[in-house]
Scaffold this active site. Structure first.
Site, PDB file in Angstrom:
ATOM      1  N   CYS A  21       0.723  -1.282   0.042  1.00  0.00           N
ATOM      2  CA  CYS A  21       0.007   0.179  -0.013  1.00  0.00           C
ATOM      3  C   CYS A  21       0.908   1.363  -0.004  1.00  0.00           C
ATOM      4  CB  CYS A  21      -0.969  -0.029   1.139  1.00  0.00           C
ATOM      5  SG  CYS A  21      -0.736  -0.794   2.522  1.00  0.00           S
ATOM      6  N   ARG A  62       7.599 -11.071   4.790  1.00  0.00           N
ATOM      7  CA  ARG A  62       7.167 -10.964   6.169  1.00  0.00           C
ATOM      8  C   ARG A  62       7.785 -12.159   7.000  1.00  0.00           C
ATOM      9  NH1 ARG A  62       0.551 -10.147   5.286  1.00  0.00           N
ATOM     10  NH2 ARG A  62       0.789  -8.389   4.182  1.00  0.00           N
ATOM     11  N   GLN A  76       1.503 -11.201  -3.594  1.00  0.00           N
ATOM     12  CA  GLN A  76       0.026 -10.802  -3.183  1.00  0.00           C
ATOM     13  C   GLN A  76      -0.383 -10.537  -4.579  1.00  0.00           C
ATOM     14  OE1 GLN A  76       0.045  -7.549  -0.160  1.00  0.00           O
ATOM     15  NE2 GLN A  76      -0.712  -9.106   1.125  1.00  0.00           N
ATOM     16  N   ASP A  97      -2.350  -8.054  -5.403  1.00  0.00           N
ATOM     17  CA  ASP A  97      -2.622  -6.842  -4.743  1.00  0.00           C
ATOM     18  C   ASP A  97      -3.396  -5.874  -5.703  1.00  0.00           C
ATOM     19  OD1 ASP A  97      -3.042  -5.604  -2.513  1.00  0.00           O
ATOM     20  OD2 ASP A  97      -1.068  -5.224  -1.948  1.00  0.00           O
ATOM     21  N   HIS A 130      -4.904  -1.423  -5.035  1.00  0.00           N
ATOM     22  CA  HIS A 130      -5.557  -0.572  -4.256  1.00  0.00           C
ATOM     23  C   HIS A 130      -6.348   0.547  -5.174  1.00  0.00           C
ATOM     24  CE1 HIS A 130      -2.185  -1.934  -1.749  1.00  0.00           C
ATOM     25  NE2 HIS A 130      -2.802  -1.677  -0.740  1.00  0.00           N
ATOM     26  N   LYS A 161     -12.118  -5.263   7.487  1.00  0.00           N
ATOM     27  CA  LYS A 161     -11.863  -6.304   6.097  1.00  0.00           C
ATOM     28  C   LYS A 161     -13.000  -7.309   6.064  1.00  0.00           C
ATOM     29  CE  LYS A 161      -8.494  -8.667   8.536  1.00  0.00           C
ATOM     30  NZ  LYS A 161      -7.333 -10.053   8.103  1.00  0.00           N
ATOM     31  N   HIS A 213      -8.250  -1.589   0.125  1.00  0.00           N
ATOM     32  CA  HIS A 213      -6.948  -2.450  -0.200  1.00  0.00           C
ATOM     33  C   HIS A 213      -7.549  -3.808  -0.603  1.00  0.00           C
ATOM     34  CE1 HIS A 213      -4.306  -0.424   2.557  1.00  0.00           C
ATOM     35  NE2 HIS A 213      -5.380   0.156   2.832  1.00  0.00           N
TER      36      HIS A 213
END
Length: 637
Positions: A337, A366, A384, A386, A388, A467, A513
């Site tokens: 993000c 991570r 991910q 991902d 946004h 979420k 997200h």
RNA sequence: GCCGACGUAGCUCAGCUGGUAGAGCACUUCACUCGUAAUGAAGGGGUCCCCGGUUCGAGUCCGGGCGUCGGCUCCA
């Protein structure tokens, strides 16, 4: 007094009659088979008195609730056996769970129990079963119960009772005894230990007392119980079958990916696995494009000040990777993000630009604790899928709904039906309560408007916003979070994001997200288990294995492979000097969806003998027909 | 991270109470040229996870580390 039976008839019983009396009044066979009684929707002991007007149903081994009863019984028998063999053990709790039961113990100093001790424990348990010990319930006053467990040194029981008093204000508690063993317990239990017909201890593990990692670690022994030996054997067989679909096993057998000591928690993708990865990525990329996402690509290493600004430093620095670059402290991104925020911030934005949707197959790192790593399902190197979305407040609900629709579209392709969870504000969070109110109700609104069923997971939201998560289970029933849609009013504020509104004033955008597959790693892990390695044609690493019968057919075999390749299919020729039986066997074991066998007849007619994985011979087709058939099947959905 | 178990050939595993490491599959070579789930023969292949200790001697016993597995805690 009267009680009402399931068929609506009334049964007359003398005052003070028990469940056992009711069963006996109905019939001696039922009395023998009875394990408990459902009284007004609650399963109870047969020995407890009934009340007038009660709706009752005798519970026997045919009723699904009865498994919980005997499993709970077995847990008590396990605790009794543990105290026989390891005097001085402190017992805690032992509930029935899905597929079995467990019991948590604190063994005396210096004693460790492992599965090597199961045989002796099971033998001792069988003695208790054979002894036909009745389960006797006794209601005692709190002081008496406390005194009893204090005398026995059962500190965990003392704590449980004290909590019952503090939280529920109870004055009495119930104890259940079988033989010399007594446990604090709400029940219900079967009449006696002899009702346990088939059980097994399955594993041993550590578990924190009350699930609190600050507290004592206890030893948890897992087991299961069934009404018959056959049911137990069938259960063990199912577990065995499930283990055969384990993605770690299949990943090795099919040459999809591997793990190495040199980089724990990070998969190495082999060529076959990379085919699946790329097929999935292509699909994902195409669908994102069609839904108005624009793909970006961002760095993985950032100045730590960025992580301080985003809040990740405060909450997650122990789980991030850091390094110094020419004495400047930098951190690997654990999320994409702040990276996408840099792109948003680079230009001035107008309300006319919104929503802006950036997607990225973003590589994050991570530091997941060593004990939590689990094949592809829990990794440290995470890609991910991902995205946004930066939008106005008015656009939020539509965008969230579109994300959910997109998610369901993708999951449908694989026949997945994910479980939904709405996770709300956690204790450790950023942003005002007003923001959280708004965000939570927006997500709830989206779920409601879609008429979707979901579970609320209070306090489990991200630190910057609530979420909606999409969960799936693996081959042995463990639940994993895949997709997530998160609503965030905090990051835009922290990074001072704005857009110019129609009023020519600056406003903060809302940030969504969203990852739908979750991560490519985890999603592929779940895919492997879902298909048991037998991928649909569009995902299969090798779609067609061309098998020449003898060396002289190699030339034609390569022509066949070339024709398939020209149609965009992944084909391989097995030109080893082996029997065709052997080539078929190996292609079957590789789970190649199609085998094209070519010999003299096929070479002469420009045909192929088609064989389908797991199904066998499909007959002879012309080469063109075969190519068309495979090509038609190879498109995703 | 915590508790427990495990770590031997590429894979699956055997190796009793400490005495110089084995099987099947896979791999290589040779022969066979095959019609729908394993052709045969010969051969090569091991820092027994790593470091340290005990011992005349350690794959085996002890300590530490790393990794894996099963749970627990955690999971942005």
């Amino acid at each position: 007094m009267d009680v009402i039976l399931p068929d609506g008839t009334t049964l007359q019983l003398p005052d003070g009659a028990t469940g056992a009396d009711a069963a006996a009044a109905i019939g001696p066979g039922l009395a023998r088979a009875a394990l408990g009684i459902d009284v007004d929707g609650e399963v109870r002991d047969l020995a407890r008195p009934l009340h007038d007007g009660a709706q009752v149903a005798i519970i026997t081994s045919r009723d699904p609730q009865s498994l919980d009863v005997i499993r709970h019984d077995t847990a008590h028998v396990l605790a009794a056996a543990v105290l026989d063999l390891y005097p001085g053990t402190k017992i805690s709790i032992g509930p029935p769970i899905e597929d079995g039961f467990y019991y948590d113990f604190e063994f005396p100093e210096g004693v460790t129990v492992s599965d090597g001790d199961f045989e002796a424990l099971e033998a001792k348990m069988r003695e208790h079963v054979k002894a036909d010990e009745p389960f006797v319930r006794e209601d005692v006053s709190v002081p008496a119960a406390l005194e009893r467990f204090r005398d026995e040194g059962q500190d965990y029981k003392v704590e449980l009772i004290e909590d019952l008093v503090a939280n529920q204000g109870v004055e009495t508690v119930s104890l259940y005894s079988n033989g010399p063993f007594t446990d604090l317990c709400r029940g219900p239990h079967a009449p006696s230990t002899k009702r346990i017909k088939a059980f097994r201890l399955t594993s041993v593990a550590g578990a924190y007392w009350r699930g609190d990692s600050e507290r004592q670690m206890l030893t948890r022994i897992y087991g299961t119980a069934f009404h018959t030996k056959e049911d137990l054997a069938a259960h063990m067989e199912r577990l065995e079958q499930a283990r055969a679909r384990d993605h770690r096993k299949l990943g090795r057998e099919l040459g999809l990916f591997l793990f190495s000591d040199v980089s724990p928690g990070s998969p190495f993708w082999q060529p076959a696995g990379m085919v699946i990865w790329n097929a999935l990525t292509e699909l994902w990329r195409r669908e994102n494009r069609e839904r108005g996402y624009r793909e970006v690509r961002t760095p993985i290493l950032y100045d730590v000040d960025l992580w301080k600004q985003s809040g990740h430093w405060d909450k997650y620095r122990d789980n991030m990777y850091f390094t110094d670059v020419e004495e400047r402290p930098m951190g690997l991104k654990p999320m994409n993000c702040p990276a996408h925020i840099q792109i948003y911030k680079h230009d001035r934005r107008s309300y006319r630009d919104l929503p802006i949707r950036y997607s990225e197959a973003g590589l994050v790192h991570r530091h997941e604790p060593s004990g939590t790593l689990h094949g592809l399902l829990r990794v440290r190197h995470i890609t991910q899928d991902d995205a946004h979305i930066f939008c106005t407040q008015e656009q939020v609900e539509d965008e969230v709904v579109a994300c959910l629709d997109f998610g369901f579209f993708l999951y449908d392709l694989f026949g997945f039906t994910p479980r939904l969870e709405l996770s709300t504000r956690p204790e450790q969070r950023i942003g005002s309560d007003a923001m959280w109110d708004r965000a939570e109700s927006a997500l709830e609104g989206a779920l409601r408007s879609k008429g979707l069923e979901y579970e609320v997971n209070a306090g489990d939201g991200a630190f910057y916003g609530p979420k909606i998560d999409l969960h799936m289970t693996d081959s042995i029933g463990r639940s994993w979070q895949l997709g997530t849609v998160q609503l965030d009013y905090s990051m835009p504020e922290r990074f001072e994001l704005t857009y110019t509104g129609a009023d020519n004033a600056e406003h903060p955008p809302v940030m969504i997200h969203r990852a739908l597959l979750g991560s490519f790693e985890r999603f592929i892990g779940i895919l492997i288990e879902h298909y048991a390695g037998e991928f649909p044609l569009w995902l299969a690493p090798v779609q067609a294995a061309v098998l020449p019968l003898a060396d002289r057919h190699e030339g034609y075999a390569h022509e066949v492979a070339a024709a398939l390749a020209a149609a965009g299919l992944r084909a391989e020729v097995d030109d080893r000097t082996e029997s065709v039986g052997r080539k078929i066997r190996d292609a079957e074991l590789r789970k190649a969806p199609y085998m094209l066998i070519v010999g003299d007849r096929e070479a002469e007619q420009r045909a192929v003998a088609l064989r389908r994985h797991g199904e066998g011979d499909q007959g002879t087709l012309s080469l063109e027909e075969a190519v068309d058939r495979l090509k038609g099947e190879a498109a995703p959905a």
